[in-house]
Motif scaffolding. Sequence first.
Motif: not given
Length: 297
Positions: A120-126, A159-171, A268-269, A282-285
């Motif tokens: 979610s921090m990358l949305t703030l970078v953009m 608008l940021t959207e993320m897809s995780l890899s099914a096996e490792q749960g990583s991005i 951390t945003g 601390d308010v989380y986006a």
Amino acid sequence: MQTEIKAEQLKKDGYAIEAEKNRGYLLKEDASRVFGRTELESRIHTKWIGRSLYYYDAIDSTNLQAKRLAEEGAPNGTVVVADQQSAGRGRRGRTWASPAGANLYFTVLLRPKIAPDKASMLTLVMALAVAEGIRSIAIPGIKWPNDIVIDGRKVCGILTEMSLSAEQGSIDHLVIGVGVNVAKQEFPKELQGYAVALEEFTCKVNRSELLNAILEQFEGYYEQFCTKADLSSLKNSYDALLVNYGRQVRVLDPKGEYDGIARGIRPTGELIVELPDGETRDVYAGEVSVRGIYGYV
Ligand code: BTN
């Protein structure tokens, strides 16, 4: 022969070009509205972002298309641009009106090696990149976490959207979609007085140049972000643009709304909100939204 090929391509991109006897080609009219692959390729001067570039006259959504391309193996830094979207997506399941010939709609595809909870921090970078990218046109501000405003009205959504890899749960990949209101336009009723376009502050904006300005900024900020996978080196620049900074905000927390004063972001945003008793929260986006107590900002 080369000139003829180029002229044909430029015509396809929307330029009004006429061949004049013995004088070559004549560009007939204002080029600021022209938008297309050739135009984009000639204006984008980034090092790696947008080197893989897809342009569409019309598409459902650049975010959706970027996701499809990601599934097919498109590389990190791929940029998808459209002149028009038939199913533009906004935050919280809303739609993003995307008429042709008027605005900038693009998506950056990234494959960052970071934990999903940091994405979610990358949305703030953009947001920072867009704000800096439009600075030569008007004085921008950021409404936490990622709306770009001018004079208290929204000029850009992200608008940021993320897809995780099914096996490792990583991005596996994430897509960051950006919509900038460029041309003067009649906004839908519910957005009147709340949305604004860049051409309310300047004559003509060339969308390809604008895209280049944003991508160049994003490239630099993203590289800074990647060194620590946080916003520590960008926090001061972000806070300097934060329209909420030092102002009363209302935190629209589903567990209970509360008011406080915004004191900038954490590395951390999260937005730091000071409560009347001096305690901070601390308010989380993503979980809650924030607005000014008298309106949007
Ligand atoms: C918001 O609601 O504020 C976010 C709007 C994001 C709109 C952009 S336009 C380009 C990209 N493609 C989409 O479908 N949405 C984003």
